[in-house]
Motif scaffolding. Sequence first.
Motif, PDB file in Angstrom:
ATOM      1  N   VAL A 115       9.576   5.687  -0.592  1.00  0.00           N
ATOM      2  CA  VAL A 115       8.127   5.766  -0.341  1.00  0.00           C
ATOM      3  C   VAL A 115       7.476   6.748  -1.301  1.00  0.00           C
ATOM      4  O   VAL A 115       6.387   6.509  -1.830  1.00  0.00           O
ATOM      5  CB  VAL A 115       7.870   6.159   1.128  1.00  0.00           C
ATOM      6  CG1 VAL A 115       6.393   6.495   1.339  1.00  0.00           C
ATOM      7  CG2 VAL A 115       8.275   5.032   2.067  1.00  0.00           C
ATOM      8  N   LEU A 120       7.628   0.470  -2.138  1.00  0.00           N
ATOM      9  CA  LEU A 120       7.557   0.129  -0.720  1.00  0.00           C
ATOM     10  C   LEU A 120       8.429  -1.078  -0.379  1.00  0.00           C
ATOM     11  O   LEU A 120       8.906  -1.190   0.757  1.00  0.00           O
ATOM     12  CB  LEU A 120       6.102  -0.159  -0.326  1.00  0.00           C
ATOM     13  CG  LEU A 120       5.110   0.991  -0.533  1.00  0.00           C
ATOM     14  CD1 LEU A 120       3.737   0.596  -0.012  1.00  0.00           C
ATOM     15  CD2 LEU A 120       5.592   2.257   0.149  1.00  0.00           C
ATOM     16  N   ARG A 124      11.162  -0.891   2.517  1.00  0.00           N
ATOM     17  CA  ARG A 124      11.164  -1.814   3.663  1.00  0.00           C
ATOM     18  C   ARG A 124      12.535  -2.484   3.804  1.00  0.00           C
ATOM     19  O   ARG A 124      13.021  -2.685   4.928  1.00  0.00           O
ATOM     20  CB  ARG A 124      10.067  -2.863   3.458  1.00  0.00           C
ATOM     21  CG  ARG A 124       9.869  -3.818   4.632  1.00  0.00           C
ATOM     22  CD  ARG A 124       9.238  -3.102   5.803  1.00  0.00           C
ATOM     23  NE  ARG A 124       9.000  -4.016   6.912  1.00  0.00           N
ATOM     24  CZ  ARG A 124       7.848  -4.674   7.106  1.00  0.00           C
ATOM     25  NH1 ARG A 124       6.845  -4.510   6.253  1.00  0.00           N
ATOM     26  NH2 ARG A 124       7.698  -5.478   8.132  1.00  0.00           N
ATOM     27  N   TYR A 127      14.880  -0.015   5.360  1.00  0.00           N
ATOM     28  CA  TYR A 127      14.560   0.094   6.790  1.00  0.00           C
ATOM     29  C   TYR A 127      15.192  -1.065   7.574  1.00  0.00           C
ATOM     30  O   TYR A 127      15.784  -0.849   8.642  1.00  0.00           O
ATOM     31  CB  TYR A 127      13.042   0.108   6.975  1.00  0.00           C
ATOM     32  CG  TYR A 127      12.606   0.039   8.425  1.00  0.00           C
ATOM     33  CD1 TYR A 127      12.481   1.194   9.181  1.00  0.00           C
ATOM     34  CD2 TYR A 127      12.315  -1.183   9.033  1.00  0.00           C
ATOM     35  CE1 TYR A 127      12.091   1.141  10.510  1.00  0.00           C
ATOM     36  CE2 TYR A 127      11.924  -1.249  10.358  1.00  0.00           C
ATOM     37  CZ  TYR A 127      11.815  -0.087  11.087  1.00  0.00           C
ATOM     38  OH  TYR A 127      11.433  -0.151  12.401  1.00  0.00           O
ATOM     39  N   TYR A 143       4.848   8.707   5.818  1.00  0.00           N
ATOM     40  CA  TYR A 143       4.673   7.264   5.860  1.00  0.00           C
ATOM     41  C   TYR A 143       3.201   6.856   5.901  1.00  0.00           C
ATOM     42  O   TYR A 143       2.880   5.687   5.713  1.00  0.00           O
ATOM     43  CB  TYR A 143       5.402   6.677   7.064  1.00  0.00           C
ATOM     44  CG  TYR A 143       6.907   6.829   6.976  1.00  0.00           C
ATOM     45  CD1 TYR A 143       7.567   6.702   5.769  1.00  0.00           C
ATOM     46  CD2 TYR A 143       7.664   7.105   8.107  1.00  0.00           C
ATOM     47  CE1 TYR A 143       8.945   6.843   5.686  1.00  0.00           C
ATOM     48  CE2 TYR A 143       9.046   7.237   8.042  1.00  0.00           C
ATOM     49  CZ  TYR A 143       9.681   7.113   6.824  1.00  0.00           C
ATOM     50  OH  TYR A 143      11.036   7.253   6.731  1.00  0.00           O
ATOM     51  N   ALA A 146       2.188   5.425   2.630  1.00  0.00           N
ATOM     52  CA  ALA A 146       2.569   4.027   2.461  1.00  0.00           C
ATOM     53  C   ALA A 146       1.597   3.102   3.177  1.00  0.00           C
ATOM     54  O   ALA A 146       1.232   2.030   2.664  1.00  0.00           O
ATOM     55  CB  ALA A 146       3.984   3.811   2.995  1.00  0.00           C
ATOM     56  N   ALA A 147       1.130   3.504   4.376  1.00  0.00           N
ATOM     57  CA  ALA A 147       0.136   2.693   5.086  1.00  0.00           C
ATOM     58  C   ALA A 147      -1.174   2.606   4.304  1.00  0.00           C
ATOM     59  O   ALA A 147      -1.786   1.537   4.214  1.00  0.00           O
ATOM     60  CB  ALA A 147      -0.107   3.284   6.474  1.00  0.00           C
ATOM     61  N   CYS A 150      -0.906   0.168   1.451  1.00  0.00           N
ATOM     62  CA  CYS A 150      -1.019  -1.229   1.885  1.00  0.00           C
ATOM     63  C   CYS A 150      -2.475  -1.639   2.047  1.00  0.00           C
ATOM     64  O   CYS A 150      -2.851  -2.779   1.751  1.00  0.00           O
ATOM     65  CB  CYS A 150      -0.256  -1.433   3.199  1.00  0.00           C
ATOM     66  SG  CYS A 150       1.535  -1.278   3.051  1.00  0.00           S
ATOM     67  N   TRP A 164       3.804   0.655   8.664  1.00  0.00           N
ATOM     68  CA  TRP A 164       4.031   2.038   8.268  1.00  0.00           C
ATOM     69  C   TRP A 164       3.304   3.016   9.185  1.00  0.00           C
ATOM     70  O   TRP A 164       3.781   4.144   9.388  1.00  0.00           O
ATOM     71  CB  TRP A 164       3.591   2.243   6.821  1.00  0.00           C
ATOM     72  CG  TRP A 164       4.462   1.538   5.833  1.00  0.00           C
ATOM     73  CD1 TRP A 164       4.131   0.465   5.063  1.00  0.00           C
ATOM     74  CD2 TRP A 164       5.824   1.845   5.514  1.00  0.00           C
ATOM     75  NE1 TRP A 164       5.192   0.077   4.292  1.00  0.00           N
ATOM     76  CE2 TRP A 164       6.245   0.912   4.538  1.00  0.00           C
ATOM     77  CE3 TRP A 164       6.720   2.815   5.954  1.00  0.00           C
ATOM     78  CZ2 TRP A 164       7.530   0.933   4.024  1.00  0.00           C
ATOM     79  CZ3 TRP A 164       7.996   2.830   5.429  1.00  0.00           C
ATOM     80  CH2 TRP A 164       8.393   1.901   4.479  1.00  0.00           C
ATOM     81  N   LEU A 167       5.306   4.336  12.054  1.00  0.00           N
ATOM     82  CA  LEU A 167       6.399   5.268  11.776  1.00  0.00           C
ATOM     83  C   LEU A 167       5.945   6.708  11.620  1.00  0.00           C
ATOM     84  O   LEU A 167       6.759   7.575  11.324  1.00  0.00           O
ATOM     85  CB  LEU A 167       7.131   4.834  10.495  1.00  0.00           C
ATOM     86  CG  LEU A 167       7.829   3.474  10.544  1.00  0.00           C
ATOM     87  CD1 LEU A 167       8.502   3.178   9.219  1.00  0.00           C
ATOM     88  CD2 LEU A 167       8.847   3.425  11.679  1.00  0.00           C
TER      89      LEU A 167
END
Length: 621
Positions: A115, A120, A124, A127, A143, A146-147, A150, A164, A167
């Motif tokens: 991340v 990403l 993923r 994960y 995280y 990362a959101a 997106c 994300w 998390l």
Amino acid sequence: MSVSASKAGFVLGLVLRQSNLWRRSIVTSAPAVHSVWSALDEETLTDSTPASTPSSSSFLEVESADYRAAAISLPPRPLTQRPIPWPTLFPQAHPSAPPTKLIQPMRCDSIVRHVASGDLVTARAVYDDLRRLQIPIHARAMYLSAATACLDANPPDKDGFLFWLNLIPNRPATRSHPSLKTTWKPIVERISEILGRDSQFLSQFLMLAAKKGLLPVVLRPFINYLVLNLSPQQSVNIMGNVTQTYIVNTSPQELESARGLKHRTVAEKQVSGWWNEYIIAMASAGWTEAVTELLKNPPSSVQWSEPARQRLDQLLSRPRDAEDENTDDQALPDVPWQPRILAQRLRHALHHPPSPTTLATIIRHLEYISSSHPTILQRFKSRFCRPPGALSISLSSRQNLWRHAQLISIRASGSHETAISHFSAHWQWYGLPLSFRSIAPTSTSPKAVPSIDIITSILPSLLSCTLTSDLRSRHMQYLQLAHVLPPSWRPTSATHSTFIREICHRLGPAEGISALYAIIEGGFDPGLQSYNVLLCSLARRGKDDQMIQLLEAMRSTDFEEGSIHGLVGRLPFPNARTYDGIIYVLEKRGDIGLAGQIKRLKREDIDRYRQDEMVVEAQQL
């Protein structure tokens, strides 16, 4: 025991004895053995390493892709030497620093590294592999980046954003700190930009935010969206589920400690505040039945505040003004008032906020005398928008009223592009078809939701900048949109007459009759204003027979059903403004005879109206 077995046991004993001796020699002579083995390792590496391969102290092979991939996933293992503190009875003058806590590496650290590097997709995949192996994934604040990535993607990855966001660590029920607001403000603005009509994504986001304890910074900006874009039942269900989830996940169920009781108290107070804002927004939107039901049966642990009840009483008792005069440009005269009259109007406006049209007239007069009084307009604006002792609610309403009056004044001056820019800078494009947005410039500043009066005021400028061939299509798009709008944002008679006036002016009265028929077919009441506009357009184009026929149909009290120019149903009865408009057009055209005939009809209707009033008064007595 056989002879061979005894010999084998003897040999085995010799071997074990030699092994023990070897181990003892290593322990007793560790430095020497270490030097021997170091020299042996160096000699072996020197002999076995090819000339083309560089020497390395790592056991990993440089040319192996598998080892390189493993090196990315393996956590770093720093070796720090810790001094052993010497035990003493008395405190030392210079105590040694306590040893640093060694953070144990976790199996999910590789997700964080991917991340941080922006990969990403690989994060993923890692994960998914860890979850398949039933390895727990620890929540981390990192995280959130990362959101956000997106959301900024093109097109936005809404599913990835929710993934994300799930998390990040949870928060208890606490007040929203300024740093948290600063972090989430751009995220909320980005969600508002890409949201559109996707109410399902908004519901999922709010539910996840409630589980994470983020509702204090994300719910308020979306209350208006829930009220204006969803039915009352849907928005009430979402609010109920979201607030209940917030209380359950941010405060303990068993209030055994003082800390748990504090969190529950904070959560319930926050939820009550959100519901008070929500019910005021519902009343402003015109959902009267839903507001009444909520007042009778409030949600659990929700209390209606006294300011909210007072505001609800004002909103529910205020009638909807169907005859709005904001579109009447003749209400803004160019002739300035006398100084004494202007001073009286200014004092009265400061203490009693006037209508937007009246305030626009005052602004026009102050602009007219700005050459001799250059600061009078700015001083009046400052006193009007921020009067001493005013509440925050009245301040926002006064500022909105001032901007509305500015919009009317700019539009009356003929600067339609400037009026559209002014509207786009201060209000959202709500209540208007999406096709109108191509006319306006983009603006990213926070904006309010325009009322139907403001929408009606900007419509003449929008229609003036619309191509003649697109007028009817824009009108039909607006009628289709009006069916899904809340009651307070549905078109009034002034809104309908604005469309009819522009269509009759640019396409002729025949298209105006078709547009009026489409309004009636859509289930809306065009109001008397629309018929007045149509009658004046017929008189202006010289279609006297059609004008007289429509006027007689409106005057007829026996006309219940029928078709006059395609208009089915009972028509509104003409008033004095209807006749005055027709007379003005006929006299300007030079048809004095027909103008006299219309004046005679006006006198007959006025006499009949007075007789009807006398009969009604006699019946009441």
